[in-house]
Design a protein around this motif. Structure first.
Motif, PDB file in Angstrom:
ATOM      1  N   GLN A 169       0.835  -1.210   0.000  1.00 48.67           N
ATOM      2  CA  GLN A 169       0.000   0.000   0.000  1.00 48.67           C
ATOM      3  C   GLN A 169       0.866   1.255   0.000  1.00 48.67           C
ATOM      4  O   GLN A 169       0.564   2.228  -0.710  1.00 48.67           O
ATOM      5  CB  GLN A 169      -0.935  -0.009   1.214  1.00 48.67           C
ATOM      6  CG  GLN A 169      -2.028  -1.074   1.133  1.00 48.67           C
ATOM      7  CD  GLN A 169      -2.658  -1.399   2.474  1.00 48.67           C
ATOM      8  OE1 GLN A 169      -2.386  -0.729   3.480  1.00 48.67           O
ATOM      9  NE2 GLN A 169      -3.485  -2.433   2.519  1.00 48.67           N
ATOM     10  N   ARG A 170       1.955   1.260   0.785  1.00 48.65           N
ATOM     11  CA  ARG A 170       2.853   2.429   0.840  1.00 48.65           C
ATOM     12  C   ARG A 170       3.444   2.737  -0.526  1.00 48.65           C
ATOM     13  O   ARG A 170       3.618   3.891  -0.906  1.00 48.65           O
ATOM     14  CB  ARG A 170       4.002   2.179   1.838  1.00 48.65           C
ATOM     15  CG  ARG A 170       3.605   2.253   3.282  1.00 48.65           C
ATOM     16  CD  ARG A 170       4.811   2.447   4.184  1.00 48.65           C
ATOM     17  NE  ARG A 170       5.801   1.395   4.073  1.00 48.65           N
ATOM     18  CZ  ARG A 170       5.818   0.286   4.801  1.00 48.65           C
ATOM     19  NH1 ARG A 170       4.868   0.070   5.685  1.00 48.65           N
ATOM     20  NH2 ARG A 170       6.764  -0.611   4.654  1.00 48.65           N
ATOM     21  N   LYS A 171       3.753   1.668  -1.279  1.00 50.15           N
ATOM     22  CA  LYS A 171       4.436   1.859  -2.558  1.00 50.15           C
ATOM     23  C   LYS A 171       3.476   2.069  -3.725  1.00 50.15           C
ATOM     24  O   LYS A 171       3.779   2.796  -4.672  1.00 50.15           O
ATOM     25  CB  LYS A 171       5.339   0.656  -2.848  1.00 50.15           C
ATOM     26  CG  LYS A 171       6.478   0.522  -1.837  1.00 50.15           C
ATOM     27  CD  LYS A 171       7.230  -0.780  -2.035  1.00 50.15           C
ATOM     28  CE  LYS A 171       8.321  -0.939  -0.968  1.00 50.15           C
ATOM     29  NZ  LYS A 171       9.010  -2.223  -1.068  1.00 50.15           N
ATOM     30  N   ALA A 172       2.301   1.424  -3.650  1.00 52.04           N
ATOM     31  CA  ALA A 172       1.379   1.469  -4.795  1.00 52.04           C
ATOM     32  C   ALA A 172       0.432   2.668  -4.781  1.00 52.04           C
ATOM     33  O   ALA A 172       0.168   3.263  -5.828  1.00 52.04           O
ATOM     34  CB  ALA A 172       0.558   0.172  -4.848  1.00 52.04           C
ATOM     35  N   ILE A 173      -0.078   3.038  -3.610  1.00 48.78           N
ATOM     36  CA  ILE A 173      -1.127   4.069  -3.545  1.00 48.78           C
ATOM     37  C   ILE A 173      -0.663   5.419  -4.118  1.00 48.78           C
ATOM     38  O   ILE A 173      -1.374   6.001  -4.954  1.00 48.78           O
ATOM     39  CB  ILE A 173      -1.691   4.200  -2.110  1.00 48.78           C
ATOM     40  CG1 ILE A 173      -2.537   2.953  -1.782  1.00 48.78           C
ATOM     41  CG2 ILE A 173      -2.540   5.461  -1.956  1.00 48.78           C
ATOM     42  CD1 ILE A 173      -3.013   2.869  -0.332  1.00 48.78           C
ATOM     43  N   PRO A 174       0.514   5.959  -3.730  1.00 50.78           N
ATOM     44  CA  PRO A 174       0.915   7.264  -4.309  1.00 50.78           C
ATOM     45  C   PRO A 174       1.038   7.217  -5.830  1.00 50.78           C
ATOM     46  O   PRO A 174       0.646   8.167  -6.515  1.00 50.78           O
ATOM     47  CB  PRO A 174       2.280   7.538  -3.656  1.00 50.78           C
ATOM     48  CG  PRO A 174       2.277   6.715  -2.406  1.00 50.78           C
ATOM     49  CD  PRO A 174       1.504   5.492  -2.739  1.00 50.78           C
ATOM     50  N   GLU A 175       1.586   6.111  -6.375  1.00 47.71           N
ATOM     51  CA  GLU A 175       1.742   5.991  -7.833  1.00 47.71           C
ATOM     52  C   GLU A 175       0.375   5.919  -8.516  1.00 47.71           C
ATOM     53  O   GLU A 175       0.146   6.541  -9.549  1.00 47.71           O
ATOM     54  CB  GLU A 175       2.554   4.726  -8.183  1.00 47.71           C
ATOM     55  CG  GLU A 175       3.964   4.716  -7.627  1.00 47.71           C
ATOM     56  CD  GLU A 175       4.875   5.744  -8.299  1.00 47.71           C
ATOM     57  OE1 GLU A 175       4.534   6.215  -9.408  1.00 47.71           O
ATOM     58  OE2 GLU A 175       5.917   6.085  -7.709  1.00 47.71           O
ATOM     59  N   ALA A 176      -0.550   5.151  -7.900  1.00 53.33           N
ATOM     60  CA  ALA A 176      -1.895   5.017  -8.469  1.00 53.33           C
ATOM     61  C   ALA A 176      -2.656   6.334  -8.395  1.00 53.33           C
ATOM     62  O   ALA A 176      -3.367   6.706  -9.336  1.00 53.33           O
ATOM     63  CB  ALA A 176      -2.657   3.916  -7.740  1.00 53.33           C
ATOM     64  N   LEU A 177      -2.498   7.075  -7.280  1.00 52.09           N
ATOM     65  CA  LEU A 177      -3.158   8.382  -7.143  1.00 52.09           C
ATOM     66  C   LEU A 177      -2.622   9.382  -8.160  1.00 52.09           C
ATOM     67  O   LEU A 177      -3.314  10.315  -8.563  1.00 52.09           O
ATOM     68  CB  LEU A 177      -2.976   8.931  -5.726  1.00 52.09           C
ATOM     69  CG  LEU A 177      -3.737   8.212  -4.604  1.00 52.09           C
ATOM     70  CD1 LEU A 177      -3.371   8.792  -3.245  1.00 52.09           C
ATOM     71  CD2 LEU A 177      -5.244   8.286  -4.831  1.00 52.09           C
ATOM     72  N   ALA A 178      -1.366   9.158  -8.598  1.00 53.30           N
ATOM     73  CA  ALA A 178      -0.761  10.029  -9.612  1.00 53.30           C
ATOM     74  C   ALA A 178      -1.207   9.645 -11.026  1.00 53.30           C
ATOM     75  O   ALA A 178      -0.760  10.242 -12.015  1.00 53.30           O
ATOM     76  CB  ALA A 178       0.762   9.970  -9.505  1.00 53.30           C
ATOM     77  N   GLY A 179      -2.057   8.612 -11.126  1.00 54.13           N
ATOM     78  CA  GLY A 179      -2.610   8.233 -12.429  1.00 54.13           C
ATOM     79  C   GLY A 179      -1.814   7.205 -13.191  1.00 54.13           C
ATOM     80  O   GLY A 179      -2.053   6.972 -14.377  1.00 54.13           O
ATOM     81  N   LYS A 180      -0.847   6.562 -12.527  1.00 52.81           N
ATOM     82  CA  LYS A 180      -0.009   5.565 -13.211  1.00 52.81           C
ATOM     83  C   LYS A 180      -0.698   4.198 -13.250  1.00 52.81           C
ATOM     84  O   LYS A 180      -1.443   3.832 -12.347  1.00 52.81           O
ATOM     85  CB  LYS A 180       1.324   5.427 -12.467  1.00 52.81           C
ATOM     86  CG  LYS A 180       2.134   6.702 -12.323  1.00 52.81           C
ATOM     87  CD  LYS A 180       2.834   7.038 -13.615  1.00 52.81           C
ATOM     88  CE  LYS A 180       3.702   8.281 -13.491  1.00 52.81           C
ATOM     89  NZ  LYS A 180       4.826   8.109 -12.568  1.00 52.81           N
ATOM     90  N   ASP A 181      -0.396   3.425 -14.306  1.00 44.73           N
ATOM     91  CA  ASP A 181      -0.751   2.010 -14.322  1.00 44.73           C
ATOM     92  C   ASP A 181       0.219   1.265 -13.407  1.00 44.73           C
ATOM     93  O   ASP A 181       1.403   1.639 -13.299  1.00 44.73           O
ATOM     94  CB  ASP A 181      -0.651   1.436 -15.738  1.00 44.73           C
ATOM     95  CG  ASP A 181      -1.846   1.830 -16.605  1.00 44.73           C
ATOM     96  OD1 ASP A 181      -2.709   2.569 -16.110  1.00 44.73           O
ATOM     97  OD2 ASP A 181      -1.907   1.399 -17.774  1.00 44.73           O
ATOM     98  N   ILE A 182      -0.272   0.199 -12.770  1.00 43.09           N
ATOM     99  CA  ILE A 182       0.536  -0.495 -11.753  1.00 43.09           C
ATOM    100  C   ILE A 182       0.646  -1.988 -12.060  1.00 43.09           C
ATOM    101  O   ILE A 182      -0.357  -2.641 -12.380  1.00 43.09           O
ATOM    102  CB  ILE A 182      -0.096  -0.355 -10.341  1.00 43.09           C
ATOM    103  CG1 ILE A 182      -0.302   1.115  -9.961  1.00 43.09           C
ATOM    104  CG2 ILE A 182       0.710  -1.103  -9.281  1.00 43.09           C
ATOM    105  CD1 ILE A 182       0.942   1.860  -9.583  1.00 43.09           C
ATOM    106  N   VAL A 183       1.856  -2.524 -11.949  1.00 44.39           N
ATOM    107  CA  VAL A 183       2.066  -3.973 -11.860  1.00 44.39           C
ATOM    108  C   VAL A 183       2.568  -4.230 -10.449  1.00 44.39           C
ATOM    109  O   VAL A 183       3.671  -3.818 -10.087  1.00 44.39           O
ATOM    110  CB  VAL A 183       3.104  -4.483 -12.883  1.00 44.39           C
ATOM    111  CG1 VAL A 183       3.377  -5.976 -12.658  1.00 44.39           C
ATOM    112  CG2 VAL A 183       2.625  -4.261 -14.296  1.00 44.39           C
TER     113      VAL A 183
END
Length: 443
Positions: free
Chosen positions: A40-54
């Motif tokens: 959650q610490r690593k994924a949430i900021p990137e996802a909130l910035a609009g990035k696709d996530i693996v």
């Protein structure tokens, strides 16, 4: 692709610091989420910035909140039609994901619809007609509704999530996923979460994600330090006796027993009930309502032993499991990790015991090799175990008869149905003959 693997940890990271909306933070607190997990610490900021996530992370790492929170926050900012679709490999996991999304989004009135097999399609069509914000489902049932439910489409979709992607593809859902990918908007956010990066997952990532950020919180399968792992080497003919002995020795614990077949799951549950244990089965041959009923009874602790096939090995979050017993040794180290991962979750302690017969030694040694450790032996004395022999044999006999009788009654029912259909068909033929005779007149 950007890779986030081992950034410096901040021990005081909170959901607020990750940029999560106060309303959703409040929902997290109500659900007991004090601080974000590593994924959650690593994924949430990137996802909130609009990035696709693996996201590569083990089951039980908090992945559901990692993809749900950014999706809910985007929905809060700009609500519009059907907003998100989450695909999961099993019915139970889909229901669990939906429950958590609705709980996290309760403050903003989020509505979910669950599309899985084993449930009446008409009731699902009615749920879709109520315009849910997020759909959670298995790929086959989602495709069914795309093809058969009037007015249902995914044209307004903003978020597409695949959870347990390695298992989705391992269960041959590739064709259904490709069908879904063809009809969803290209302008969307996509999150792909998986325990491992298989070649199929890599291929899917290349086909469906746009310049994704790769977040890896575990480089290989491993078990947690709070899990006590043991084995017990036993003769195959006394397998049920040893299981009964372990359950008797560790009475009072909440237990999941894993078997390799549906038949063994059902038979063991009946046998254990005949020995006065509160056991209930869950397997792929049960209809969906019975599966959910078993799971809910176990979660509510009205039953303290769940006898399961690997349908319960992945994704299901049952915090109160104290003990996992591998009645049948799993076929791979990966499945072993998933099974024992049902206990010792979220920092709690847990215990796992594997029954190893003379036929399982080779598979068991491969699991130890993958774990890079020798497991402790569960202490037993054969004399004490065989005390249960007579009662166990009688319980097995009763269970076998129960299953046989249930099978016979099903067979009789089918036979009666066939007979009724046959009789109906004969009556129809007789009526048809009379009509033809009247039309043609006497010969």
């Amino acid at each position: 692709m950007a890779l986030i693997e081992n950034p410096e940890e901040d021990t005081v990271v909170t959901f607020e610091k990750l940029g999560v909306d106060p309303q959703i933070v409040e929902a997290c607190k109500k659900l007991g989420f004090k601080n974000p997990t590593e994924i959650q610490r690593k994924a949430i900021p990137e996802a909130l910035a609009g990035k696709d996530i693996v996201g590569l992370a083990q089951t039980g790492s908090g992945k559901t909140a990692a993809f749900s929170i950014p999706m809910l926050q985007a929905l809060l900012a700009k609500p519009s039609g059907l907003f998100g679709l989450v695909l999961a490999p099993t019915r139970e996991l889909a229901v669990q994901i939906s429950d958590q999304i609705e709980a996290l989004g309760a403050v903003i009135g989020v509505k979910c619809a669950v599309l899985v097999g084993g449930i009446d399609t008409m009731s699902q069509s009615m749920a879709l007609a109520k315009k849910p914000h997020i759909i959670v489902g298995t790929p086959g049932r989602v495709v069914y509704h795309l093809e058969n439910t009037k007015g249902f489409n995914l044209k307004t979709l903003k978020y597409f999530v695949m959870d347990e992607a390695d298992r989705l593809l391992g269960m041959d859902f590739e064709e259904e996923i490709n069908t879904i990918l063809k009809v969803i908007p290209k302008d969307r956010n996509t999150f792909l979460f998986s325990a491992t990066m298989t070649s199929k997952v890599a291929k899917l990532q290349r086909a469906s994600l746009n310049d994704p950020v790769k977040i890896q919180v575990a480089t290989k399968y491993s078990t947690v330090d709070t899990l006590q792992q043991e084995y017990i080497f036993i003769p195959y003919k006394h397998k049920e006796c040893y299981l009964t002995y372990i359950l008797n020795e560790l009475a009072g614990n909440s237990v999941i027993i894993f078997t390799s077949t549906c038949a063994a799951s059902t038979k063991l549950a009946i046998m254990l009930r005949n020995l006065s244990f509160k056991a209930i089965p869950i397997n792929g041959q049960m209809d969906q309502s019975k599966r959910l009923s078993s799971l809910n009874k176990f979660k509510a602790q009205t039953m303290d032993i769940l006898v399961a096939t690997d349908v319960a090995a992945r994704g299901l979050d049952i915090p109160s499991v104290d003990l996992v017993i591998n009645y049948d040794v799993p076929v791979s180290s990966k499945e072993y990790m998933h099974r024992v991962g049902r206990t010792a979750r979220a920092g709690r302690t847990g215990r796992a015991v594997t029954l190893v017969t003379q036929y399982d030694v080779e598979i068991y040694l491969r699991i130890e090799h993958a774990l890079e450790q020798k497991l402790e032996e569960f202490p037993t004395e054969q004399e004490s175990v065989l005390v249960f022999s007579e009662r166990v044999n009688e319980a097995i006999r009763v269970a076998t008869n129960e299953i046989k009788e249930a099978g016979l009654s099903e067979k009789e029912k089918r036979s009666m149905d066939d007979s009724e259909q046959s009789t109906g068909h004969l009556k129809k033929r007789k009526v048809e003959k009379k009509v033809i005779k009247k039309k043609n007149g006497p010969k």
